[in-house]
Design a protein around this motif. Structure first.
Motif, short mmCIF file in Angstrom:
data_model
loop_
_atom_site.label_atom_id
_atom_site.label_comp_id
_atom_site.label_asym_id
_atom_site.label_seq_id
_atom_site.Cartn_x
_atom_site.Cartn_y
_atom_site.Cartn_z
N GLY A 1 0.73 -1.31 -0.09
CA GLY A 1 0.03 0.25 0.06
C GLY A 1 0.60 1.44 -0.04
O GLY A 1 2.10 1.34 0.10
N PRO A 2 0.26 2.51 -0.36
CA PRO A 2 -1.14 2.49 -0.48
C PRO A 2 -1.66 2.06 -1.93
O PRO A 2 -0.77 2.27 -2.74
CB PRO A 2 -1.35 4.15 -0.25
CG PRO A 2 -0.10 4.73 -0.55
CD PRO A 2 0.94 3.81 -0.28
N PHE A 3 -2.91 1.36 -1.93
CA PHE A 3 -3.30 0.75 -3.22
C PHE A 3 -4.69 0.62 -3.19
O PHE A 3 -5.41 0.32 -1.87
CB PHE A 3 -2.40 -0.37 -3.30
CG PHE A 3 -2.71 -1.07 -4.51
CD1 PHE A 3 -1.69 -0.63 -5.61
CD2 PHE A 3 -3.86 -2.02 -4.82
CE1 PHE A 3 -1.92 -1.41 -6.78
CE2 PHE A 3 -3.86 -2.59 -6.23
CZ PHE A 3 -2.89 -2.33 -7.21
N ASP A 4 -5.39 0.97 -4.10
CA ASP A 4 -6.85 0.66 -4.34
C ASP A 4 -6.87 -0.97 -4.66
O ASP A 4 -7.00 -1.19 -5.80
CB ASP A 4 -7.51 1.59 -5.42
CG ASP A 4 -9.07 1.47 -5.65
OD1 ASP A 4 -9.35 0.48 -5.26
OD2 ASP A 4 -9.64 2.23 -5.92
N TYR A 5 -7.08 -1.78 -3.69
CA TYR A 5 -7.23 -2.94 -3.95
C TYR A 5 -8.67 -3.32 -4.56
O TYR A 5 -8.27 -4.49 -5.30
CB TYR A 5 -7.10 -3.78 -2.54
CG TYR A 5 -5.77 -3.59 -1.93
CD1 TYR A 5 -4.60 -4.47 -2.42
CD2 TYR A 5 -5.47 -2.70 -1.12
CE1 TYR A 5 -3.59 -4.33 -1.84
CE2 TYR A 5 -4.22 -2.38 -0.55
CZ TYR A 5 -3.43 -3.27 -0.90
OH TYR A 5 -1.97 -2.81 -0.40
N GLU A 6 -9.66 -2.85 -4.61
CA GLU A 6 -11.03 -3.13 -5.32
C GLU A 6 -10.74 -2.91 -6.77
O GLU A 6 -11.09 -3.93 -7.73
CB GLU A 6 -11.99 -2.68 -4.64
CG GLU A 6 -13.23 -2.65 -5.28
CD GLU A 6 -14.47 -1.90 -4.74
OE1 GLU A 6 -15.72 -2.22 -5.45
OE2 GLU A 6 -14.43 -1.21 -3.70
N GLY B 1 -7.60 -2.15 -8.41
CA GLY B 1 -6.59 -2.27 -8.72
C GLY B 1 -5.54 -1.32 -9.33
O GLY B 1 -4.69 -1.09 -10.02
N ILE B 2 -5.74 0.10 -8.66
CA ILE B 2 -4.98 1.09 -8.70
C ILE B 2 -3.86 1.49 -7.87
O ILE B 2 -4.04 1.76 -6.62
CB ILE B 2 -5.67 2.38 -8.90
CG1 ILE B 2 -6.77 2.12 -10.02
CG2 ILE B 2 -5.05 3.64 -9.29
CD1 ILE B 2 -8.11 3.03 -10.16
N SER B 3 -2.64 1.63 -8.28
CA SER B 3 -1.50 1.94 -7.37
C SER B 3 -1.50 3.42 -7.15
O SER B 3 -1.91 4.24 -7.74
CB SER B 3 -0.11 1.79 -8.22
OG SER B 3 0.80 2.31 -7.20
N LEU B 4 -1.60 3.66 -5.76
CA LEU B 4 -1.47 5.00 -4.96
C LEU B 4 -0.09 5.32 -4.37
O LEU B 4 0.07 6.26 -3.67
CB LEU B 4 -2.76 5.32 -4.08
CG LEU B 4 -4.02 4.91 -4.53
CD1 LEU B 4 -5.11 5.04 -3.43
CD2 LEU B 4 -4.31 5.94 -5.49
N ILE B 5 0.96 4.71 -4.61
CA ILE B 5 2.17 4.81 -4.16
C ILE B 5 2.98 5.82 -4.72
O ILE B 5 3.02 5.93 -6.08
CB ILE B 5 2.90 3.34 -4.34
CG1 ILE B 5 2.18 2.19 -3.60
CG2 ILE B 5 4.36 3.40 -3.83
CD1 ILE B 5 2.72 0.86 -3.89
N LYS B 6 3.44 6.71 -4.01
CA LYS B 6 4.46 7.71 -4.38
C LYS B 6 5.41 8.15 -3.32
O LYS B 6 5.06 8.04 -2.28
CB LYS B 6 3.52 8.94 -4.95
CG LYS B 6 2.75 9.73 -4.20
CD LYS B 6 1.81 10.97 -4.62
CE LYS B 6 0.99 11.59 -3.80
NZ LYS B 6 0.38 12.86 -4.39
N TYR C 1 2.52 4.98 -10.02
CA TYR C 1 1.31 5.85 -9.42
C TYR C 1 0.23 6.10 -10.42
O TYR C 1 0.25 6.52 -11.56
CB TYR C 1 2.08 7.27 -9.07
CG TYR C 1 1.13 8.28 -8.45
CD1 TYR C 1 0.58 7.86 -7.20
CD2 TYR C 1 0.75 9.30 -8.82
CE1 TYR C 1 -0.38 8.57 -6.64
CE2 TYR C 1 0.06 10.17 -8.07
CZ TYR C 1 -0.62 9.91 -7.17
OH TYR C 1 -1.49 10.71 -6.40
N GLN C 2 -0.81 5.88 -9.82
CA GLN C 2 -2.11 6.09 -10.60
C GLN C 2 -2.35 5.13 -11.78
O GLN C 2 -3.44 5.41 -12.25
CB GLN C 2 -2.54 7.35 -10.81
CG GLN C 2 -2.74 8.41 -9.50
CD GLN C 2 -2.92 9.63 -9.96
OE1 GLN C 2 -2.78 10.19 -11.11
NE2 GLN C 2 -3.79 10.38 -9.07
N VAL C 3 -1.57 4.03 -12.08
CA VAL C 3 -1.87 3.23 -13.02
C VAL C 3 -2.89 2.29 -12.66
O VAL C 3 -2.71 1.68 -11.48
CB VAL C 3 -0.51 2.49 -13.33
CG1 VAL C 3 -0.67 1.36 -14.47
CG2 VAL C 3 0.42 3.55 -13.92
N ASN C 4 -3.68 1.79 -13.49
CA ASN C 4 -4.70 0.67 -13.24
C ASN C 4 -4.07 -0.47 -13.63
O ASN C 4 -4.24 -0.75 -14.56
CB ASN C 4 -5.80 0.84 -13.89
CG ASN C 4 -7.14 0.11 -13.54
OD1 ASN C 4 -6.96 -1.11 -13.45
ND2 ASN C 4 -8.51 0.64 -13.40
#
Length: 228
Positions: free
Chosen positions: A3-8, A10-15, A24-27
């Motif tokens: 994490g941080p990651f939108d697990y539902e 599948g979008i990365s929130l790592i920066k 970052y923000q890639v689906n």
């Protein structure tokens, strides 16, 4: 995925964490589905630390325990808590700790930074530092300090969750013999006697945990379907 990651979705929130910056923000779910030619519904994501813990619960060092705290120590700090066989991401990496957050003191970059403060030298990582312990007092000191810091971080979490055991994984955990004394001393000084175990499954833990999580999700879905 860490994490941080939108697990539902599948979008990365790592920066700004010295890892996976380009994601970052890639689906990632859509990218994988397209490249593998598989439906989105065939791809689920779990937190890497929760996957690690689920694997150790399924067939590793945590099997048979009802309340478990797990940490993965490496480039970042992963954490998971299991109650009655179900592991969840504890998201402790950014917990306030000392003059910053936990990951500032319990990850590879702390080892590299602290050793540079003491010796003036820059190393690539913990393994290189561990190789110097036998003849380098600064390296020895870094591991001792880490053991104390790890214990101080663990104490309130163990007490709050009434953990029966702590499972350690990740690259840093492989050097446990270099910080286990200071870790144990600090825990005992705070009247905590708790087993600290290394991962049995190592790098396979997260994969086994992800597979067992998929199976648990399937069973839950089937149960709900049957009930209706």
């Amino acid at each position: 995925m860490p994490g941080p990651f939108d697990y539902e979705h599948g979008i990365s929130l790592i920066k700004e964490q010295d890892k996976f910056n380009d994601l970052y923000q890639v689906n990632i779910k859509k990218e994988l589905a397209n490249r593998l030619g598989t439906p989105l519904t065939h791809i689920n994501f779990v937190n890497d630390a929760a996957g690690f813990m689920q694997g150790e619960l399924f067939s590793g060092a945590a099997k048979g325990y009802s309340s478990v705290l797990g940490l993965t120590l490496g480039t970042g700090l992963g954490s998971a808590i299991s109650i009655n066989g179900s592991a969840t991401d504890a998201e402790l990496w950014n917990s306030p700790f000392k003059d910053g957050i936990a990951e500032d003191y319990l990850s590879t970059r702390w080892f590299v930074g602290r050793y540079k403060e003491l010796s003036g030298e820059t190393l690539t990582g913990v393994k290189e530092l561990a190789d110097r312990v036998a003849h380098d007092k600064s390296a020895q000191q870094v591991f001792v300090e880490f053991g104390y810091s790890l214990a101080q971080f663990l104490i309130p979490i163990i007490k709050e969750n009434k953990a029966e055991v702590v499972i350690l994984g990740g690259n840093i955990a492989q050097a446990i013999e270099l910080f286990c004394v200071s870790l144990s001393e600090e825990l005992q000084a705070n009247k905590l006697i708790i087993p600290i175990k290394l991962s049995v499954l190592n790098e396979h833990a997260s994969l086994i945990g992800a597979a067992s999580s998929w199976d648990l999700n399937r069973q839950q879905t089937e149960k709900i379907t049957n009930e209706h």
